[in-house]
Design a protein around this motif. Structure first.
Motif, PDB file in Angstrom:
ATOM      1  N   GLY A 193      -0.135  -5.981  -3.958  1.00 12.80           N
ATOM      2  CA  GLY A 193      -0.093  -4.762  -3.154  1.00 12.80           C
ATOM      3  C   GLY A 193      -0.746  -4.907  -1.800  1.00 12.80           C
ATOM      4  N   ILE A 194      -1.099  -6.143  -1.409  1.00  8.02           N
ATOM      5  CA  ILE A 194      -1.750  -6.358  -0.116  1.00  8.02           C
ATOM      6  C   ILE A 194      -0.742  -6.283   1.015  1.00  8.02           C
ATOM      7  CG2 ILE A 194      -3.012  -8.069   1.277  1.00  8.02           C
ATOM      8  CD1 ILE A 194      -4.368  -8.953  -1.331  1.00  8.02           C
ATOM      9  N   VAL A 195       0.465  -6.728   0.749  1.00  7.32           N
ATOM     10  CA  VAL A 195       1.548  -6.533   1.711  1.00  7.32           C
ATOM     11  C   VAL A 195       2.705  -5.848   0.996  1.00  7.32           C
ATOM     12  CG1 VAL A 195       0.869  -8.565   3.049  1.00  7.32           C
ATOM     13  CG2 VAL A 195       2.690  -8.769   1.349  1.00  7.32           C
ATOM     14  N   ASP A 196       3.532  -5.194   1.767  1.00  8.92           N
ATOM     15  CA  ASP A 196       4.675  -4.446   1.246  1.00  8.92           C
ATOM     16  C   ASP A 196       5.929  -4.985   1.917  1.00  8.92           C
ATOM     17  OD1 ASP A 196       6.475  -2.638   0.250  1.00  8.92           O
ATOM     18  OD2 ASP A 196       5.753  -0.946   1.449  1.00  8.92           O
ATOM     19  N   ILE A 197       6.718  -5.736   1.153  1.00 14.99           N
ATOM     20  CA  ILE A 197       7.936  -6.336   1.700  1.00 14.99           C
ATOM     21  C   ILE A 197       9.086  -5.353   1.520  1.00 14.99           C
ATOM     22  CG2 ILE A 197       9.568  -8.253   1.540  1.00 14.99           C
ATOM     23  CD1 ILE A 197       7.269  -9.947   0.394  1.00 14.99           C
ATOM     24  N   ARG A 198       9.625  -4.877   2.618  1.00 14.31           N
ATOM     25  CA  ARG A 198      10.740  -3.929   2.580  1.00 14.31           C
ATOM     26  C   ARG A 198      11.966  -4.644   3.134  1.00 14.31           C
ATOM     27  NH1 ARG A 198       7.576   1.110   5.530  1.00 14.31           N
ATOM     28  NH2 ARG A 198       5.623   0.911   4.311  1.00 14.31           N
ATOM     29  N   HIS A 199      12.815  -5.061   2.234  1.00 14.69           N
ATOM     30  CA  HIS A 199      13.974  -5.857   2.637  1.00 14.69           C
ATOM     31  C   HIS A 199      14.851  -5.075   3.612  1.00 14.69           C
ATOM     32  CE1 HIS A 199      13.003  -9.026  -0.190  1.00 14.69           C
ATOM     33  NE2 HIS A 199      12.841  -8.113  -1.132  1.00 14.69           N
ATOM     34  N   GLY A 200      15.157  -5.711   4.702  1.00 13.64           N
ATOM     35  CA  GLY A 200      15.956  -5.083   5.738  1.00 13.64           C
ATOM     36  C   GLY A 200      15.137  -4.360   6.785  1.00 13.64           C
ATOM     37  N   TYR A 201      13.834  -4.206   6.540  1.00 18.52           N
ATOM     38  CA  TYR A 201      12.972  -3.482   7.469  1.00 18.52           C
ATOM     39  C   TYR A 201      11.798  -4.323   7.968  1.00 18.52           C
ATOM     40  CZ  TYR A 201      15.538   0.620   5.882  1.00 18.52           C
ATOM     41  OH  TYR A 201      16.523   1.518   5.595  1.00 18.52           O
ATOM     42  N   GLY A 202      11.318  -5.214   7.140  1.00 11.56           N
ATOM     43  CA  GLY A 202      10.186  -6.039   7.545  1.00 11.56           C
ATOM     44  C   GLY A 202       9.091  -6.036   6.492  1.00 11.56           C
ATOM     45  N   THR A 203       7.953  -6.566   6.874  1.00  9.25           N
ATOM     46  CA  THR A 203       6.807  -6.642   5.974  1.00  9.25           C
ATOM     47  C   THR A 203       5.666  -5.828   6.566  1.00  9.25           C
ATOM     48  OG1 THR A 203       7.475  -8.854   5.257  1.00  9.25           O
ATOM     49  CG2 THR A 203       5.219  -8.194   4.786  1.00  9.25           C
ATOM     50  N   PHE A 204       5.035  -5.018   5.724  1.00  4.88           N
ATOM     51  CA  PHE A 204       4.008  -4.093   6.190  1.00  4.88           C
ATOM     52  C   PHE A 204       2.718  -4.315   5.399  1.00  4.88           C
ATOM     53  CE2 PHE A 204       8.149  -2.455   7.038  1.00  4.88           C
ATOM     54  CZ  PHE A 204       8.060  -1.806   8.269  1.00  4.88           C
ATOM     55  N   VAL A 205       1.638  -3.833   5.958  1.00  4.67           N
ATOM     56  CA  VAL A 205       0.355  -3.911   5.268  1.00  4.67           C
ATOM     57  C   VAL A 205       0.374  -2.931   4.104  1.00  4.67           C
ATOM     58  CG1 VAL A 205      -2.146  -3.597   5.474  1.00  4.67           C
ATOM     59  CG2 VAL A 205      -0.840  -4.560   7.395  1.00  4.67           C
ATOM     60  N   GLY A 206      -0.043  -3.397   2.930  1.00  9.84           N
ATOM     61  CA  GLY A 206      -0.071  -2.547   1.757  1.00  9.84           C
ATOM     62  C   GLY A 206      -1.428  -1.899   1.553  1.00  9.84           C
ATOM     63  N   ALA A 207      -1.483  -0.994   0.604  1.00 13.76           N
ATOM     64  CA  ALA A 207      -2.736  -0.288   0.303  1.00 13.76           C
ATOM     65  C   ALA A 207      -3.561  -1.023  -0.748  1.00 13.76           C
ATOM     66  CB  ALA A 207      -2.438   1.129  -0.187  1.00 13.76           C
ATOM     67  N   ALA A 208      -2.977  -2.052  -1.380  1.00 11.44           N
ATOM     68  CA  ALA A 208      -3.659  -2.836  -2.418  1.00 11.44           C
ATOM     69  C   ALA A 208      -4.288  -1.956  -3.500  1.00 11.44           C
ATOM     70  CB  ALA A 208      -4.710  -3.748  -1.796  1.00 11.44           C
ATOM     71  N   PRO A 209      -3.498  -1.105  -4.145  1.00 17.05           N
ATOM     72  CA  PRO A 209      -4.072  -0.252  -5.189  1.00 17.05           C
ATOM     73  C   PRO A 209      -4.499  -1.074  -6.392  1.00 17.05           C
ATOM     74  CG  PRO A 209      -1.688  -0.135  -5.249  1.00 17.05           C
ATOM     75  CD  PRO A 209      -2.044  -0.940  -4.032  1.00 17.05           C
ATOM     76  N   ILE A 210      -5.507  -0.595  -7.083  1.00 18.35           N
ATOM     77  CA  ILE A 210      -5.977  -1.282  -8.284  1.00 18.35           C
ATOM     78  C   ILE A 210      -4.870  -1.347  -9.333  1.00 18.35           C
ATOM     79  CG2 ILE A 210      -7.570  -1.033 -10.241  1.00 18.35           C
ATOM     80  CD1 ILE A 210      -9.672  -0.129  -8.244  1.00 18.35           C
ATOM     81  N   THR A 211      -3.952  -0.390  -9.296  1.00 17.08           N
ATOM     82  CA  THR A 211      -2.863  -0.383 -10.262  1.00 17.08           C
ATOM     83  C   THR A 211      -1.970  -1.617 -10.136  1.00 17.08           C
ATOM     84  OG1 THR A 211      -1.649   1.030  -8.699  1.00 17.08           O
ATOM     85  CG2 THR A 211      -2.760   2.118 -10.533  1.00 17.08           C
ATOM     86  N   ALA A 212      -2.104  -2.363  -9.045  1.00 11.40           N
ATOM     87  CA  ALA A 212      -1.344  -3.604  -8.915  1.00 11.40           C
ATOM     88  C   ALA A 212      -1.745  -4.611  -9.983  1.00 11.40           C
ATOM     89  CB  ALA A 212      -1.550  -4.200  -7.523  1.00 11.40           C
ATOM     90  N   PHE A 213      -2.930  -4.418 -10.569  1.00  8.32           N
ATOM     91  CA  PHE A 213      -3.396  -5.327 -11.613  1.00  8.32           C
ATOM     92  C   PHE A 213      -2.897  -4.914 -13.000  1.00  8.32           C
ATOM     93  CE2 PHE A 213      -6.572  -5.735  -8.240  1.00  8.32           C
ATOM     94  CZ  PHE A 213      -6.597  -7.111  -8.082  1.00  8.32           C
TER      95      PHE A 213
END
Length: 229
Positions: A55-75
């Motif tokens: 969740g550290i980065v957010d890859i949005r296909h067709g739009y680019g890569t953005f900074v993610g919120a890194a939620p704990i739920t990613a674990f």
């Protein structure tokens, strides 16, 4: 994952922090990252994919890569995997998980009681009433989220949600719960009454009582696993 791969991920994280980028901000393009970091395109892609799972980065296909919120739920996937694997052996991960959840909630309840107002108590009353006839599991989760929401502690809320999700994904492996719907609702009602009365000790006791059946079921599974070995 290789040491070089971990170092490259750390460099990308450093770039995000040093550049002052915040969740939702676009990352430099892939070409820019290749030039900035002096590594190959495939290495950049692999590192971004790995950071995306956290969740550290957010890859949005067709739009680019953005900074993610890194939620704990990613674990959640990793912790769920460990809990399910452990259930096949000694259930120690689930036991440890419940211990941490009990410590977290009972240690925070005093602050909840100190800051509770009529609106919070009214919401909790309504959720207990909904438990009596609605979806017990979903409403139970909402109850605990609502109970600790006034603390404005995002990490605590995410941890409670993480523990909840993992436990309920593996609960079917345990013996059926002993309390029926009426008793479970009563346990929650006792928590609300303690909050209403402004009594932190009673609130801690009520929360602790709520965990007893779960902990006993986990303990039975551990004993069964030990006897089977």
């Amino acid at each position: 994952m290789t040491a070089n791969g971990r170092r490259l991920q750390d460099r990308i994280i450093d770039l995000i922090i040093d550049s002052g980028l915040t969740p939702g901000s676009p990352l430099p393009t892939e070409n820019q990252l290749v030039d900035e970091l002096g590594v190959g395109r495939n290495s950049v892609r692999e590192s971004l994919r790995a950071l995306s799972t956290l969740g550290i980065v957010d890859i949005r296909h067709g739009y680019g890569t953005f900074v993610g919120a890194a939620p704990i739920t990613a674990f959640t996937p990793g912790l769920l995997y460990r809990a399910r694997q452990s259930l096949r052996h000694d259930a120690s991960v689930l036991r440890d998980l419940m211990e941490v959840r009990r410590v977290l909630e009972t240690s925070l309840i005093e602050a909840v009681v100190a800051g509770a107002d009529e609106d919070l108590v009214g919401e909790l009353d309504a959720l207990v009433a909904a438990m009596e006839s609605g979806d017990l599991v979903e409403t139970d989760q909402r109850f605990h989220e609502t109970l600790f929401r006034p603390l404005d502690n995002v990490i605590a809320l995410e941890l409670i949600g993480l523990f909840w999700t993992v436990y309920h994904r593996v609960e079917a492996e345990l013996d059926p719960p002993r309390p029926g719907r009426a008793e479970i609702c009563h346990e929650h009602r006792m928590i609300v009454e303690a909050v209403r009365a402004g009594d932190p000790a009673a609130a801690r006791d009520a929360l602790g009582a709520h965990f007893v059946d779960i902990e006993e079921r986990v303990a039975r599974l551990i004993r069964q696993s030990t006897e089977a070995d």
